[in-house]
Design an enzyme around this catalytic site. Sequence first.
Site, short mmCIF file in Angstrom:
data_model
loop_
_atom_site.label_atom_id
_atom_site.label_comp_id
_atom_site.label_asym_id
_atom_site.label_seq_id
_atom_site.Cartn_x
_atom_site.Cartn_y
_atom_site.Cartn_z
N SER B 155 21.19 47.83 -22.31
CA SER B 155 19.88 47.38 -21.81
C SER B 155 19.84 47.48 -20.29
CB SER B 155 19.60 45.97 -22.33
OG SER B 155 18.25 45.63 -22.15
N ASP B 233 14.23 47.87 -32.48
CA ASP B 233 14.44 47.14 -31.22
C ASP B 233 13.08 46.75 -30.64
OD1 ASP B 233 14.78 46.60 -28.45
OD2 ASP B 233 16.58 47.86 -28.36
N HIS B 270 18.10 45.27 -30.84
CA HIS B 270 18.62 45.19 -29.47
C HIS B 270 19.90 44.36 -29.37
CE1 HIS B 270 17.59 46.24 -25.32
NE2 HIS B 270 17.93 45.03 -24.92
#
Lengths: 292, 292
Positions: B155, B233, B270
């Site tokens: 991320s 995600d 995620h």
Amino acid sequence: MSNQPALEKVSSNRVFEGELTKYKFKSAVLGGLDAHFNLFVPLIGNDAKVPVLVYLAGLTCTEDTGAQKGGFFGVAAAQNIAILFPDTSPRGAGVPGEDADWDFGTGAGFYLDATKPEYSKHYNMATHITEELPQVITAAGIPIDFTRQSVFGHSMGGHGALTLYLASKTKQYRSASAFAPISNPTNCPWGEKAFNGYLQGGTTEALEKYDATALISKSSDPIHILIDYGTGDNFYKQGQLLPENFLKAARESGYDEFQVRVRSHDSYDHSYYFISTFASDHVHFHANFLKA
Amino acid sequence: MSNQPALEKVSSNRVFEGELTKYKFKSAVLGGLDAHFNLFVPLIGNDAKVPVLVYLAGLTCTEDTGAQKGGFFGVAAAQNIAILFPDTSPRGAGVPGEDADWDFGTGAGFYLDATKPEYSKHYNMATHITEELPQVITAAGIPIDFTRQSVFGHSMGGHGALTLYLASKTKQYRSASAFAPISNPTNCPWGEKAFNGYLQGGTTEALEKYDATALISKSSDPIHILIDYGTGDNFYKQGQLLPENFLKAARESGYDEFQVRVRSHDSYDHSYYFISTFASDHVHFHANFLKA
């Protein structure tokens, strides 16, 4: 089964070739409180039921701890085995003092059914795990074959795994394994505190069902047990775990190293770093029996 | 090297065939604050130096997150590769407002060197990671070969990995990979907020060094990049990640799938459940270059 409470899906995560789902439901066995659990189910591509490993976590942990840190899912998916992660205690029972200590009460249910009146309504993790969870999961239509179950756990959860396995009159579990288990809790501070707190008969009552060393001393059934611990484990050094007592009792009961294997690992400690290192060994150990 | 600050060992855990150690030291680059990092070193049984993978975590995370949940150590030990886990920001800088939001300030350093006066004393994670950590670790005599480094992250940390790799004038890293990276941060809310907060020139300044898509548009060097993301995600769905923008720019710069591979995975999200699923792929990807 029609009277089982509805499962509510809390969250879901794809992981390896499977799905981890968190559920909650109103648990009758835990006195009507909300109970949470995580369930990993491999994506098998058909409707066949899969065998299941029950993972019992340690003091202060929740249904998330083993799922997040254990490193079990890659090998479980490859072996086509589900993993059930119960919580470690009821939550919000409201018993005075249950939140005062980290090693008793909330997060520390010790996988027993309490007999002291103030705890007996809610603190029934043994029945929650052995009876209620299989019933509600089966009633929900989730494709788990509870006739093929094994159980493992860490620390307090290792105690839970060994005792639920050895005390089961119905041979509910095919095998048991443990990471750094509390192996003789009637002889260690954690166990003494828990048993004297939850049980009317204290450690004496615990000897009947909740002490792995006492249970294996009286056992003559065929069994399959694997235990790992590390020599760098501070709780081991402090005498909370006592795996030697369990091993001695097992050998005195005639169990050889193929029935009861206890492995000591130089320098490993009590953390999930230790657990994740041997996670694959444990899942494969149980696969021998679950897939038979 | 003799002027490097002393490393203080905070904790140590044996994991797989290696040792994970947490250190802290007074970081000059972070304005004199205590900086923590974790370092996994495989037990190689001799004094040979090992190559190293730098893992950059995402928003709200610390030096512990990837170590506890990433599932990297089994394969890293087998491949004889160290892993360095820096923190995600300075801690305790005392800049007004730095703790107000989860996506800016503490826990959200964005792997850049701030140019706004209020942040430029402490918020220098780019130099902390690319220069200071290799220097202090080498000075401490830890057997890491920083001439063989690669970088990966998740991320915000995926953004860090891609940009530190692509912007390095010294070719510091041999390869980069990312899980669900913020791939075009000048075009997403997280990046805009960070750049406008940390940089005097805002997103315009960021285009020069801190936007992976902008950087690859200008690149013609040989590169080795792997990106994974999941279609489940939520941050991907919200347009925070924009891996398609990065992929399009890479192809327009002439990079084929052997130089820049972007993989989309159905249903993964995620979380670290997603990361752990592909952890082995990423370590093996980097091993190709680190062991060459």
